[in-house]
Design an enzyme around this catalytic site. Sequence first.
Site, PDB file in Angstrom:
ATOM      1  N   LYS A 106       0.858  -1.190   0.000  1.00  0.00           N
ATOM      2  CA  LYS A 106       0.000   0.000   0.000  1.00  0.00           C
ATOM      3  C   LYS A 106       0.890   1.234   0.000  1.00  0.00           C
ATOM      4  CE  LYS A 106      -4.452   0.233   2.329  1.00  0.00           C
ATOM      5  NZ  LYS A 106      -5.050   0.511   3.643  1.00  0.00           N
TER       6      LYS A 106
HETATM    7  C1  E4P Z   1      -8.397   1.293   3.513  1.00  0.00           C
HETATM    8  O1  E4P Z   1      -7.561   0.574   3.030  1.00  0.00           O
HETATM    9  C2  E4P Z   1      -8.241   1.981   4.799  1.00  0.00           C
HETATM   10  O2  E4P Z   1      -7.537   1.139   5.679  1.00  0.00           O
HETATM   11  C3  E4P Z   1      -9.543   2.270   5.467  1.00  0.00           C
HETATM   12  O3  E4P Z   1     -10.644   1.928   4.662  1.00  0.00           O
HETATM   13  C4  E4P Z   1      -9.631   3.575   6.152  1.00  0.00           C
HETATM   14  O4  E4P Z   1     -10.877   3.648   6.786  1.00  0.00           O
HETATM   15  P1  E4P Z   1     -11.229   4.732   7.916  1.00  0.00           P
HETATM   16  O5  E4P Z   1     -11.489   6.018   7.242  1.00  0.00           O
HETATM   17  O6  E4P Z   1     -12.446   4.171   8.582  1.00  0.00           O
HETATM   18  O7  E4P Z   1     -10.027   4.774   8.819  1.00  0.00           O
END
Ligand code: E4P
Length: 216
Positions: free
Chosen positions: A84
């Site tokens: 990522k």
């Molecule tokens: C995606 O890969 C992220 O980890 C995640 O969806 C972030 O979500 P949040 O806004 O609830 O922290």
Amino acid sequence: MQFFLDTANLNEIREAASFGFADGVTTNPSLIAKEGNVDFKQHIAAICEIVKGPVSAEVTAQDVDGMIREGLEYSKIAPNVVIKCPLTRDGLKATRRLADEGIRVNVTLCFSPAQAILAAKAGASFISPFLGRLDDIGENGLELLQTIVEIYHNYSWKTEVLAASLRHPIHVIEAARMGADIATMPFKVIDQMFNHPLTDKGQAQFLADWAKSGRK
Ligand code: E4P
């Protein structure tokens, strides 16, 4: 539409996997931090033992070289690890380099259609628009998702649309309606998707009638 678990919690991942709901997992530094003092690489390896689909491990370096170094290192944890990278200039440069090495990259923190186009051009395997965080500031996360799906539909880009930062079942339903490739969600959202009062009421009635009829 594939279901990814947006958690680093092994029990939640195991529970979702027992239903066949864990096509993949997305982690991020905040989610890893919630698991306490775990060793990052060992923890990702443990997730990859449970889930054979894509498991995102996020880089934390700020510069291209650092991101590439971490990406190369994390990609050795298991064959299903996806790196990522954030949607920054350095993040997209690292995406290009890692993609050229045959490593799949999930570009995270996407908040605009322009950013989604850049990620696809940089060779991302997944683009993660964050719906809930846009809703949180009074913008429309689903509108962003719809636009990205429409744009990607015009081309043969290989980047899959991974709807992220999902907060409730409506986000999942609408993502499915729009044709997002993947929805990543906290276990809580999957749990909410089960619920309907008429299911509970109907089941209670069936069992009461069965008992009343004297059957065992
Ligand atoms: C995606 O890969 C992220 O980890 C995640 O969806 C972030 O979500 P949040 O806004 O609830 O922290």
